[in-house]
Design a protein around this motif. Structure first.
Motif, PDB file in Angstrom:
ATOM      1  N   ASN A   1     111.389  59.374  70.163  1.00 57.83           N
ATOM      2  CA  ASN A   1     112.162  58.305  69.916  1.00 57.83           C
ATOM      3  C   ASN A   1     113.143  57.223  70.127  1.00 57.83           C
ATOM      4  OD1 ASN A   1     108.863  57.503  72.229  1.00 57.83           O
ATOM      5  ND2 ASN A   1     107.834  57.373  70.483  1.00 57.83           N
ATOM      6  N   THR A   2     113.993  57.958  69.709  1.00 58.89           N
ATOM      7  CA  THR A   2     114.627  57.356  68.629  1.00 58.89           C
ATOM      8  C   THR A   2     116.172  58.273  69.737  1.00 58.89           C
ATOM      9  OG1 THR A   2     114.328  59.569  67.075  1.00 58.89           O
ATOM     10  CG2 THR A   2     113.870  56.971  66.565  1.00 58.89           C
ATOM     11  N   GLY A   3     115.834  59.531  70.409  1.00 58.67           N
ATOM     12  CA  GLY A   3     117.616  60.311  70.643  1.00 58.67           C
ATOM     13  C   GLY A   3     118.142  59.597  71.549  1.00 58.67           C
ATOM     14  N   MET A   4     119.082  60.300  72.195  1.00 60.25           N
ATOM     15  CA  MET A   4     119.666  60.156  73.531  1.00 60.25           C
ATOM     16  C   MET A   4     118.880  59.619  74.747  1.00 60.25           C
ATOM     17  SD  MET A   4     123.257  61.834  74.996  1.00 60.25           S
ATOM     18  CE  MET A   4     124.196  61.267  74.281  1.00 60.25           C
ATOM     19  N   LYS A   5     119.102  58.493  75.209  1.00 59.60           N
ATOM     20  CA  LYS A   5     118.476  57.440  76.395  1.00 59.60           C
ATOM     21  C   LYS A   5     119.032  58.850  77.497  1.00 59.60           C
ATOM     22  CE  LYS A   5     117.430  53.693  78.848  1.00 59.60           C
ATOM     23  NZ  LYS A   5     117.357  52.323  78.817  1.00 59.60           N
ATOM     24  N   ILE A   6     117.277  59.362  78.055  1.00 62.61           N
ATOM     25  CA  ILE A   6     118.458  60.285  79.293  1.00 62.61           C
ATOM     26  C   ILE A   6     117.378  60.419  80.869  1.00 62.61           C
ATOM     27  CG2 ILE A   6     119.525  62.665  80.297  1.00 62.61           C
ATOM     28  CD1 ILE A   6     119.368  63.432  77.084  1.00 62.61           C
ATOM     29  N   PRO A   7     117.368  60.533  81.896  1.00 59.33           N
ATOM     30  CA  PRO A   7     116.906  60.268  83.130  1.00 59.33           C
ATOM     31  C   PRO A   7     115.466  61.455  83.160  1.00 59.33           C
ATOM     32  CG  PRO A   7     119.263  59.864  83.682  1.00 59.33           C
ATOM     33  CD  PRO A   7     119.010  60.323  81.879  1.00 59.33           C
ATOM     34  N   TYR A   8     114.068  60.996  83.799  1.00 54.97           N
ATOM     35  CA  TYR A   8     113.404  61.725  83.452  1.00 54.97           C
ATOM     36  C   TYR A   8     113.764  63.431  84.274  1.00 54.97           C
ATOM     37  CZ  TYR A   8     108.763  63.503  81.652  1.00 54.97           C
ATOM     38  OH  TYR A   8     108.100  63.606  80.917  1.00 54.97           O
ATOM     39  N   PRO A   9     113.585  64.049  84.118  1.00 52.93           N
ATOM     40  CA  PRO A   9     113.807  65.111  85.346  1.00 52.93           C
ATOM     41  C   PRO A   9     112.321  64.847  86.134  1.00 52.93           C
ATOM     42  CG  PRO A   9     112.166  65.932  83.174  1.00 52.93           C
ATOM     43  CD  PRO A   9     113.152  65.071  82.512  1.00 52.93           C
ATOM     44  N   LYS A  10     112.605  65.387  87.580  1.00 54.58           N
ATOM     45  CA  LYS A  10     111.047  65.152  88.575  1.00 54.58           C
ATOM     46  C   LYS A  10     110.466  66.460  88.605  1.00 54.58           C
ATOM     47  CE  LYS A  10     114.367  63.183  92.430  1.00 54.58           C
ATOM     48  NZ  LYS A  10     114.734  63.672  93.243  1.00 54.58           N
ATOM     49  N   LYS A  11     109.671  65.876  88.732  1.00 53.56           N
ATOM     50  CA  LYS A  11     108.015  67.464  88.189  1.00 53.56           C
ATOM     51  C   LYS A  11     108.857  68.758  89.490  1.00 53.56           C
ATOM     52  CE  LYS A  11     103.506  66.818  89.230  1.00 53.56           C
ATOM     53  NZ  LYS A  11     102.290  66.548  89.477  1.00 53.56           N
ATOM     54  N   SER A  12     108.652  69.467  88.852  1.00 59.59           N
ATOM     55  CA  SER A  12     108.800  71.381  88.290  1.00 59.59           C
ATOM     56  C   SER A  12     110.145  71.399  89.440  1.00 59.59           C
ATOM     57  CB  SER A  12     108.082  71.353  90.214  1.00 59.59           C
ATOM     58  OG  SER A  12     109.405  70.596  91.291  1.00 59.59           O
ATOM     59  N   THR A  13     110.851  70.163  87.660  1.00 56.32           N
ATOM     60  CA  THR A  13     112.237  70.999  87.604  1.00 56.32           C
ATOM     61  C   THR A  13     112.270  72.129  86.634  1.00 56.32           C
ATOM     62  OG1 THR A  13     113.388  68.560  88.892  1.00 56.32           O
ATOM     63  CG2 THR A  13     114.355  69.705  86.706  1.00 56.32           C
ATOM     64  N   LEU A  14     112.853  72.859  86.377  1.00 59.92           N
ATOM     65  CA  LEU A  14     113.696  73.824  85.842  1.00 59.92           C
ATOM     66  C   LEU A  14     114.801  73.211  84.081  1.00 59.92           C
ATOM     67  CD1 LEU A  14     112.195  76.551  85.269  1.00 59.92           C
ATOM     68  CD2 LEU A  14     114.268  78.089  85.813  1.00 59.92           C
ATOM     69  N   ILE A  15     114.064  72.679  83.294  1.00 59.37           N
ATOM     70  CA  ILE A  15     114.817  72.263  82.164  1.00 59.37           C
ATOM     71  C   ILE A  15     115.079  73.587  81.470  1.00 59.37           C
ATOM     72  CG2 ILE A  15     114.553  71.094  80.064  1.00 59.37           C
ATOM     73  CD1 ILE A  15     112.173  69.288  81.479  1.00 59.37           C
ATOM     74  N   ASN A  16     116.651  73.936  81.404  1.00 57.39           N
ATOM     75  CA  ASN A  16     117.541  74.588  80.676  1.00 57.39           C
ATOM     76  C   ASN A  16     118.067  73.787  79.532  1.00 57.39           C
ATOM     77  OD1 ASN A  16     120.078  75.748  82.283  1.00 57.39           O
ATOM     78  ND2 ASN A  16     118.098  74.445  83.295  1.00 57.39           N
ATOM     79  N   ILE A  17     118.845  74.814  78.857  1.00 57.12           N
ATOM     80  CA  ILE A  17     119.635  74.331  77.808  1.00 57.12           C
ATOM     81  C   ILE A  17     120.939  75.289  77.983  1.00 57.12           C
ATOM     82  CG2 ILE A  17     120.594  74.712  75.724  1.00 57.12           C
ATOM     83  CD1 ILE A  17     118.992  71.828  76.454  1.00 57.12           C
ATOM     84  N   ARG A  18     122.122  75.018  77.855  1.00 53.30           N
ATOM     85  CA  ARG A  18     123.624  76.258  78.442  1.00 53.30           C
ATOM     86  C   ARG A  18     124.798  75.599  77.084  1.00 53.30           C
ATOM     87  NH1 ARG A  18     123.800  77.151  85.106  1.00 53.30           N
ATOM     88  NH2 ARG A  18     121.210  76.909  85.005  1.00 53.30           N
ATOM     89  N   PHE A  19     125.331  76.684  77.137  1.00 49.89           N
ATOM     90  CA  PHE A  19     126.472  76.723  76.072  1.00 49.89           C
ATOM     91  C   PHE A  19     127.617  76.479  77.287  1.00 49.89           C
ATOM     92  CE2 PHE A  19     123.155  77.440  73.678  1.00 49.89           C
ATOM     93  CZ  PHE A  19     122.967  76.682  72.796  1.00 49.89           C
ATOM     94  N   GLN A  20     127.995  76.412  78.801  1.00 48.79           N
ATOM     95  CA  GLN A  20     128.959  76.792  78.441  1.00 48.79           C
ATOM     96  C   GLN A  20     129.061  76.105  80.453  1.00 48.79           C
ATOM     97  OE1 GLN A  20     130.358  80.404  80.922  1.00 48.79           O
ATOM     98  NE2 GLN A  20     132.385  80.081  80.628  1.00 48.79           N
ATOM     99  N   ALA A  21     130.020  74.813  81.024  1.00 43.52           N
ATOM    100  CA  ALA A  21     129.578  74.352  82.251  1.00 43.52           C
ATOM    101  C   ALA A  21     131.557  74.862  82.992  1.00 43.52           C
ATOM    102  CB  ALA A  21     129.574  72.600  82.317  1.00 43.52           C
TER     103      ALA A  21
END
Length: 475
Positions: A379-399
């Motif tokens: 509850n204390t971090g960066m505010k981010i829009p919530y993902p829709k259902k069935s969204t694949l949440i992933n972390i990368r290091f290049q874009a």
């Protein structure tokens, strides 16, 4: 004991003489003991809990004996730690010897073994670093570390520093009392010569280990101990004491310099421990070099670059307008320039360009590679829009591409976004990028992108713990 002479009075006189001589000798021993113990007592002051680095050699054996004697007159708690380097066929016997001695005097002892690795670096330095890592791992928060460094060790360290071309900082050598983070390190025997230590051991019939590697003159310290110091001492009997005095003077000088320079270094050091170089360009070479050394030490580096290395920081980095990304390397560090700042970096990370981490259960922290910490849904971090259902949440290091970010009405290239946030180029690939499927949502801790198809009615809060700007491996 037979007393000669037939006259009883003569015999009584002889016996009185012998008793008087014996009593004087005993008094001298007691005074000697109390003098040494008082010296140690003054050093340790109010400390009560100790971890003694015990090799089983002469010096640490005498220090252990003195601490046992001190325990008889003062309420102290003593533990020992023995590091078995496993470099000698009898090293296990040495460990057993240390264990038996500690058992005899009811002293808890930790035995740790070092795993041998081939290394091209200085072996003495390698094993010393491993030894201290193991000690720091085992020391308790309330304990003070005791090592048996003595006056001769100080002289050897001084000569080694001279050999390296060290300045006053290096020539300050070892202090009696030192703080290393939260650990207090004391050297109670530092002002006592090895001759005195040996006499003490023989007087009290102590048994110690003789490590044959201490006679191997291929090691610099042993060469100085066996070949150089005896010649110097024969010519100048007070040479060892005078080396210690010179080291003390250098140390006092450094403390005075620190008092004057600390506010300047502090003022020009930024939140991420980088150094603003604008001021350095305005001052003379001598002052600039001292400030650079102080800044490097402040970043936790024990051994600073050589005199030529410090000069190169200015000529090859600070004053370099030809190369866009100048850097120099020393030991396991790099010094890099970004805009008007220089950064001390440990270049230990492999590229993470092609890494993708899937975060299936967001109720659990997601661990990042290369000691970059973890991402937590809280509850204390960066505010981010919530993902829709069935969204694949992933972390990368290049874009790649251009993006809308909060606060801007036009698309911006990622390269330019990093510049806007003053992020040096070597940090950029280490920042976790949050994706929903293949859409970049956020560079955690830096910015959030804007997308028309996201759910802006519901948000969640993500924290990146062990933030890159606070991790010394990457600043």
């Amino acid at each position: 004991m037979k007393v000669g002479g037939s006259n009883p009075l003569e015999r009584i006189k002889i016996i009185k003489k012998l008793l008087t001589k014996l009593i004087k000798k005993l008094i001298k021993c007691v005074v000697y003991l109390m003098t040494i113990l008082n010296k140690i007592n003054k050093i340790i002051k109010e400390k009560q809990h100790f971890l003694l680095s015990y090799s089983g050699g002469l010096d640490s054996t005498v220090l252990l004996h003195l601490m046992i004697k001190l325990r008889e007159i003062k309420n102290i708690h003593l533990r020992a730690i023995h590091i078995n380097h496993r470099l000698h066929k009898e090293s296990t016997l040495w460990s057993n010897h240390c264990q038996e001695k500690c058992k005899k005097y009811n002293i808890p002892i930790i035995i740790n073994n070092i795993t041998i690795h081939q290394t091209k670096n200085n072996m003495e330095s390698y094993y010393r670093n491993i030894r201290y890592q193991l000690i720091y791992k085992n020391i308790l928060p309330q304990e003070t570390l005791l090592t048996a460094h003595h006056l001769n060790d100080q002289c050897e360290t001084f000569l080694l520093a001279l050999k390296r071309g060290s300045g006053p900082t290096g020539l300050s050598c070892m202090p009696v009392y030192k703080k290393n983070g939260n650990i207090t390190h004391m050297r109670p025997l530092l002002n006592i010569s090895q001759d005195t230590i040996k006499k003490w051991a023989k007087k009290h019939q102590l048994k110690w280990i003789e490590d044959p590697s201490n006679s191997n003159i291929k090691y610099d310290r042993n060469f100085i101990r066996k070949k150089i110091i005896p010649i110097l001492q024969k010519r100048w009997p007070f040479f060892i004491k005078n080396c210690s005095r010179s080291a003390k003077i250098c140390n006092e000088q450094e403390q005075v310099i620190d008092l004057f320079l600390e506010p300047i270094v502090q003022k020009n050091t930024l939140f991420d421990n980088s150094l603003n170089i604008t001021y350095l360009k305005k001052i003379n070479k001598e002052l600039r070099n001292i400030i650079l050394r102080k800044w490097i030490i402040k970043n936790g580096v024990q051994q600073t670059p050589s005199y030529n290395g410090i000069n190169r920081i200015y000529t090859d980095i600070i004053n370099n307008n030809k190369t866009s990304t100048p850097k120099i390397s020393f030991k396991k560090y790099e010094i890099k320039k970004y805009k008007n700042t220089i950064h001390l970096v440990q270049p230990i990370m492999p590229s993470m360009k092609h890494i993708i981490l899937f975060w299936h259960d967001t109720s659990l922290p997601l661990s990042l590679p290369n000691q970059l910490g973890q991402i937590i849904n809280n509850n204390t971090g960066m505010k981010i829009p919530y993902p829709k259902k069935s969204t694949l949440i992933n972390i990368r290091f290049q874009a790649n591409g251009t993006f809308y970010i909060d606060g801007y009405t036009y698309k911006i290239k990622l390269k330019n976004i990093w510049k806007m946030f003053n992020l040096p180029y070597w940090k950029r690939e280490n920042i976790p990028l949050l994706f929903y499927d293949d859409i970049l949502i956020s560079a955690l801790g830096v910015f959030v992108t804007r997308h028309s198809n996201l759910n802006f009615n519901k948000y969640w809060y993500l924290s990146w713990q062990n933030n890159i700007t606070k991790n010394k491996n990457y600043i």
